[in-house]
Design a protein around this motif. Structure first.
Motif: not given
Length: 182
Positions: A68-79
């Protein structure tokens, strides 16, 4: 001879000194002092130790791995599958191993030596390979605000890898630690 010393003699005498790695066998009859130094290599020659390490590293190496990548708002996005880390950790970390072999090797190092290390190869700012390094060849220490890895190789002398920079060259899979360093 007191009752307690007799009883202690039945169970191998006084407790082993953990700093010296001394093991005393259980003796039947008269207690005697036999010291045997137990090294990593000698312990792995015992079938029970080897089997436990093989089972733990095999299971750890085959567990699903989600990146996962951690977004600026703290949420996670799958790579996405095109991401270089996805290619290294889920497909082919180096020319010698597939992903499962690499993860099993790293887990075996964690089980038997407490830490696992891999050299990260870079090309044009992107990681291109992960190559395991034997933990006995690595010394970790603090320098300034960062952590340095000193890796000794017989043929090339000693190399220093700096983990603080923009592109760290060592992937450190940490084991249990009292100082957060190693």
């Amino acid at each position: 001879m007191s009752f307690w010393s007799t009883l202690s003699g039945w169970f191998g005498g006084a407790p082993a000194n953990p700093e010296r790695g001394v093991q005393r066998p259980v003796t039947y009859g008269t207690p005697r002092e036999i010291e045997t130094n137990v090294s990593d290599e000698r312990a792995m020659k015992l079938s029970a130790v080897f089997a436990c390490g093989r089972i733990i590293s095999g299971i750890g190496g085959s567990l699903p791995l989600d990146l996962f990548r951690k977004d600026s708002d703290g949420s996670r996005t799958s790579l996405e599958t095109r991401h270089p880390l996805h290619q290294l950790l889920k497909k082919r970390p180096n020319q010698y191993m597939n992903a499962k072999e690499f993860r099993r090797t790293m887990m075996a190092c964690r089980v038997w030596w407490g830490n696992a290390y891999a050299e990260i190869g870079w090309n044009a700012g992107k990681p291109t390979y992960l190559l395991p390094i034997h933990p006995a060849k690595v010394t970790v220490y603090r320098e300034g605000d960062g952590v340095k890895y000193q890796i000794g190789t017989e043929e090339k002398g000693r190399k220093l890898y700096n983990r603080v920079g923009e592109n760290p060259q060592v992937f450190h899979l940490k084991g249990m630690s009292t100082d957060g360093l190693i």
